[in-house]
Design an enzyme around this catalytic site. Sequence first.
Site, PDB file in Angstrom:
ATOM      1  N   CYS A   1      50.093 -37.474  45.428  1.00 25.17           N
ATOM      2  CA  CYS A   1      50.627 -37.259  44.327  1.00 25.17           C
ATOM      3  C   CYS A   1      51.856 -38.169  43.925  1.00 25.17           C
ATOM      4  CB  CYS A   1      51.432 -35.865  44.395  1.00 25.17           C
ATOM      5  SG  CYS A   1      50.575 -34.540  45.035  1.00 25.17           S
TER       6      CYS A   1
ATOM      7  N   ARG B   1      48.016 -41.581  40.509  1.00 19.63           N
ATOM      8  CA  ARG B   1      48.085 -40.870  42.160  1.00 19.63           C
ATOM      9  C   ARG B   1      47.770 -39.490  41.935  1.00 19.63           C
ATOM     10  NH1 ARG B   1      51.029 -44.206  45.576  1.00 19.63           N
ATOM     11  NH2 ARG B   1      51.552 -42.081  46.768  1.00 19.63           N
TER      12      ARG B   1
ATOM     13  N   TRP C   1      48.140 -33.923  42.836  1.00 17.31           N
ATOM     14  CA  TRP C   1      46.702 -34.023  43.144  1.00 17.31           C
ATOM     15  C   TRP C   1      46.533 -32.813  44.134  1.00 17.31           C
ATOM     16  CZ3 TRP C   1      44.103 -35.794  47.691  1.00 17.31           C
ATOM     17  CH2 TRP C   1      42.821 -35.770  47.774  1.00 17.31           C
TER      18      TRP C   1
ATOM     19  N   ASN D   1      55.104 -35.009  48.362  1.00 13.93           N
ATOM     20  CA  ASN D   1      53.672 -35.667  48.541  1.00 13.93           C
ATOM     21  C   ASN D   1      53.282 -35.462  49.708  1.00 13.93           C
ATOM     22  OD1 ASN D   1      51.484 -37.128  48.154  1.00 13.93           O
ATOM     23  ND2 ASN D   1      52.496 -39.189  48.320  1.00 13.93           N
ATOM     24  N   GLY D   2      52.055 -34.944  50.058  1.00 13.41           N
ATOM     25  CA  GLY D   2      51.679 -35.116  51.489  1.00 13.41           C
ATOM     26  C   GLY D   2      51.300 -33.604  51.893  1.00 13.41           C
TER      27      GLY D   2
ATOM     28  N   GLU E   1      28.761 -50.540  47.403  1.00 20.17           N
ATOM     29  CA  GLU E   1      29.856 -50.718  46.650  1.00 20.17           C
ATOM     30  C   GLU E   1      29.699 -50.539  44.995  1.00 20.17           C
ATOM     31  OE1 GLU E   1      32.960 -50.358  46.625  1.00 20.17           O
ATOM     32  OE2 GLU E   1      33.788 -51.244  44.828  1.00 20.17           O
TER      33      GLU E   1
ATOM     34  N   LYS F   1      31.000 -47.404  42.834  1.00 20.97           N
ATOM     35  CA  LYS F   1      31.630 -47.524  41.486  1.00 20.97           C
ATOM     36  C   LYS F   1      31.059 -46.732  40.469  1.00 20.97           C
ATOM     37  CE  LYS F   1      35.058 -49.359  42.239  1.00 20.97           C
ATOM     38  NZ  LYS F   1      35.110 -49.386  43.503  1.00 20.97           N
TER      39      LYS F   1
ATOM     40  N   GLU G   1      31.801 -42.966  41.107  1.00 25.61           N
ATOM     41  CA  GLU G   1      33.140 -42.394  41.045  1.00 25.61           C
ATOM     42  C   GLU G   1      33.773 -42.443  39.801  1.00 25.61           C
ATOM     43  OE1 GLU G   1      36.292 -44.427  43.273  1.00 25.61           O
ATOM     44  OE2 GLU G   1      35.202 -46.376  43.121  1.00 25.61           O
TER      45      GLU G   1
ATOM     46  N   HIS H   1      11.779 -45.715  54.176  1.00 26.77           N
ATOM     47  CA  HIS H   1      11.889 -44.793  55.233  1.00 26.77           C
ATOM     48  C   HIS H   1      12.324 -43.335  54.651  1.00 26.77           C
ATOM     49  CE1 HIS H   1      11.042 -47.622  58.536  1.00 26.77           C
ATOM     50  NE2 HIS H   1      11.560 -48.331  57.847  1.00 26.77           N
TER      51      HIS H   1
ATOM     52  N   LYS I   1      44.203 -42.735  43.841  1.00 21.64           N
ATOM     53  CA  LYS I   1      44.304 -44.082  43.963  1.00 21.64           C
ATOM     54  C   LYS I   1      44.618 -44.424  45.422  1.00 21.64           C
ATOM     55  CE  LYS I   1      44.136 -48.519  43.343  1.00 21.64           C
ATOM     56  NZ  LYS I   1      42.768 -49.098  42.897  1.00 21.64           N
TER      57      LYS I   1
HETATM   58  C1  AGP Z   1      37.618 -47.140  45.711  1.00 21.52           C
HETATM   59  O1  AGP Z   1      37.045 -47.344  44.284  1.00 21.52           O
HETATM   60  C2  AGP Z   1      38.283 -45.688  45.694  1.00 21.52           C
HETATM   61  N1  AGP Z   1      39.091 -45.590  44.804  1.00 21.52           N
HETATM   62  C3  AGP Z   1      38.408 -45.626  47.093  1.00 21.52           C
HETATM   63  O2  AGP Z   1      37.081 -45.550  48.023  1.00 21.52           O
HETATM   64  C4  AGP Z   1      39.296 -46.591  48.020  1.00 21.52           C
HETATM   65  O3  AGP Z   1      38.413 -47.790  48.122  1.00 21.52           O
HETATM   66  C5  AGP Z   1      39.595 -45.803  49.621  1.00 21.52           C
HETATM   67  O4  AGP Z   1      40.452 -44.772  49.270  1.00 21.52           O
HETATM   68  C6  AGP Z   1      40.458 -46.862  50.206  1.00 21.52           C
HETATM   69  O5  AGP Z   1      41.783 -47.096  49.665  1.00 21.52           O
HETATM   70  P1  AGP Z   1      42.802 -48.129  50.516  1.00 21.52           P
HETATM   71  O6  AGP Z   1      41.961 -49.569  50.276  1.00 21.52           O
HETATM   72  O7  AGP Z   1      43.702 -48.196  49.576  1.00 21.52           O
HETATM   73  O8  AGP Z   1      43.090 -47.904  51.919  1.00 21.52           O
END
Ligand code: AGP
Length: 609
Positions: free
Chosen positions: A2, A27, A74, A100-101, A482, A486, A489, A505, A604
Site C-alpha cells: 500500500c 503501490r 492493495w 502498509n504490511g 520476460e 510483460k 501483467e 515436450h 509495484k
Molecule cells: C515486473 O514487471 C513486475 N512488476 C514484477 O514481477 C517485479 O519485477 C517483481 O515484483 C520484483 O520487483 P523488484 O525488482 O522491485 O524486487
Amino acid sequence: MCGIIGYIGSKEAVPILLDGLKKLEYRGYDSAGIAVLKDNKIKIVKCKGKVAKLENLLEKDAPKGNIGLGHTRWATHGKPNDINAHPHNGCNSEIVVVHNGIIENYMSLRERLILEGHNFISETDTEVLPHLIESNYHNDFTLAVKESLKEIEGSYAIGVISTRDPGKIVASRCGSPLIIGIGEGEMFLASDIPALLIYTNRVIFLEEREIATITKDGVEIINSKGKILHKKVINIDWGEEMIEKSGYKHFMLKEIFQETMVIRNNLEGRINLSTKTLQPENLPLPLDRIKEIERISILACGSSYYTALAGKYIFEELTGIPVEVDYSSEFRYRKILLGKKDLAILISQSGETADTLAALRACRKAGSYILALTNVRGSAISREADSVMYIKAGPEIGVATTKAFVSQLMCLYILSLYFAQVRKTLDLSEINKIISELIKIPQMVEIILLKEPEIIKLSEEFHKYHNFLYLGRGINYPIALEGALKLKEISYIHAEGYAAGEMKHGPIALLDKTFPVVVIVPQDKVYTKVINNIKEVKARDTLVLAIATEGDKEIINIADKVIYIPKTLDILYPILSVIPLQLFAYHIADRLGCDVDKPRNLAKSVTVE
Ligand code: AGP
C-alpha cells in the site's frame, strides 16, 4: 503493498495528502482514504475505488486541518470496500492509523482486545493497531505506539495521529518502507520518494523498528530500545520532471523511451568511453573478494528474476564462475548451502521486495558476501547488503518494469566484464571487443524505438488473441519469459514463456491458428535450431512473430511478421530483443483499454510475502 502519506505543518493537509496518494497509487489502488485532525477531532473520509473517487468525495466536503494521514490500499486481509479502507480508528476515534504490511498475529490480538471490550468493524489485520495503541496509551503517545509494536508479528509501515497529542505524527516500520521528508516548518511522511519530492528533497529513511515522533518543526527518532538516534539526512537528486509523465500517455511508455538514457547512465563512470576500458574505482566489491569467489547465487523475483537468469548466461560465459539462480520466495525456505566463498547477488528494482529481503537475510546467516543490484537509495536491501551497485534507472512508476530491466542487464554485463578482467578469464582484447559493442547499445536502442509505428500496427493484428507462447533459446530464453510476463501483467492476456527446445515436450500440443507464437531468433549460435522450431510451429498453422537480426534475409520467408533489431554480439542480444517485446505488450494493453500503469491486482513493489 500500500501507499502511505502524512503531513504536519501550517498548510491545509487535504490537498497535500491527495497529491501524495496520486503519486503512490501505483503501490495499490483498490481503496483509499484520509484522516485530518483539527480542534481535537479527527475526521476520516475513505472509500473503495481509486484515489480519483476519494478526490470526488472530498471536493464536496474536505475536512480542514494541518495534520493528516492518507492511504491507498492493495488488499491483503479483507476485500476492497469502504469499511476495510484505511485509515482505521479505535473505539473512540482518538487514535487513527494507516498501515502498509501484514500483521500475522492479528487474530489472537483481535480476540484479546475484544475480550477487553474493544469493538471491531472491519475485516482487516490493521484495525488491531489503533485498539492496541488505545489499550497501551497512558500518557505518552510515542510510548503507547512503541509498546504496541512490540506485540506485532509481521511487517508494517505505520503512521498514527491522536487527539490526545494533536501536534504529532508517530511513525514506524518493519519490513515495509517509510520515509520522512523535511520541510521548512512542515514535515512529511511517505512510503516512497515521488510522493514528497515536490515539497522537499531532504529525507530520512526510517530503518527497521525505528520509531519517529514528528512535529511540524522536526523529528525525533528512537530505536526499539528507546535510544535516541541521530539519522543522516539524504538529499534526493531526482528532479520533479522525472516524476511526471512528460507528455507520454503512460509512465510505462515514458520509461521505455528513457531506456537509451538509463543505459548511458549505467555506462557512465563505469566504462571509459574513449579508451573503452573499465573504471574499477567505481565498481563494487573488493578485488580480493572477486578473486576468491567459487560460486555465485543470484536471487530475485518476477522480472528481476529473469535478469538474474540472463545473468547466469553472462557470468558463466565471461568469467567461468558457476552461477545458480533462484526465485527469492523459493530460496528463503530451502536448505541454504551457501558459504563464505559464495557471492550472493540480490536483484530488486524497489529494494523492498519482502521475499528478496528475506533471501538476503538467509544469505547473511550463511556468511556469504552480499551484493545488491537496486534502484532505490536507502531501500532495505541496499542498506543490508555488503556492497550495492545502483542500477541508476531513475524513478520507475509504471508497475510493469521496463527501464529498470535493461538497467539491471547493463549492470550484469559490466560486473561480469570486471570479474573477467580481475580473474583474467578474458584477455584485455576480448574485454575491449565486448566493451566496444556494449557502448553502441544506446544508439541501437534508439533504432529499435523508431520502430514503434510498425509495432503499433502489429498490436492491431495481435490484440484479439487470447493466448500467446513466447520462445527463446540460450541467453534469449529469459527474454521470452520476460516478454510473456510483460504481456500478461498489463493486458491480462494469457502468455507463456518457454525454452524453444522444450516446445516439443508439451506446449506444441496447444498450437493452432488461435495461438500465436512470438520467437526471439537473432543470428546467434543457436539460430538454425530456432529456425527449425519456427518451422515446426508453422506446420501447425500458427501465426509467428519473430524478433530477428537486421539483414536476415531468410526469416521473412519463414515467420509471418518480423521486427528487426540491430546485429550485435550473441551475448548482448537480450538487451535489444526485450525492447520490441515491451512496446508490443504496451500497445496491445493500451489498445485493449487496460490501465497500463496500474494493472489490476498488481503492485509495484511486493513488500508482503
Ligand atoms: C515486473 O514487471 C513486475 N512488476 C514484477 O514481477 C517485479 O519485477 C517483481 O515484483 C520484483 O520487483 P523488484 O525488482 O522491485 O524486487
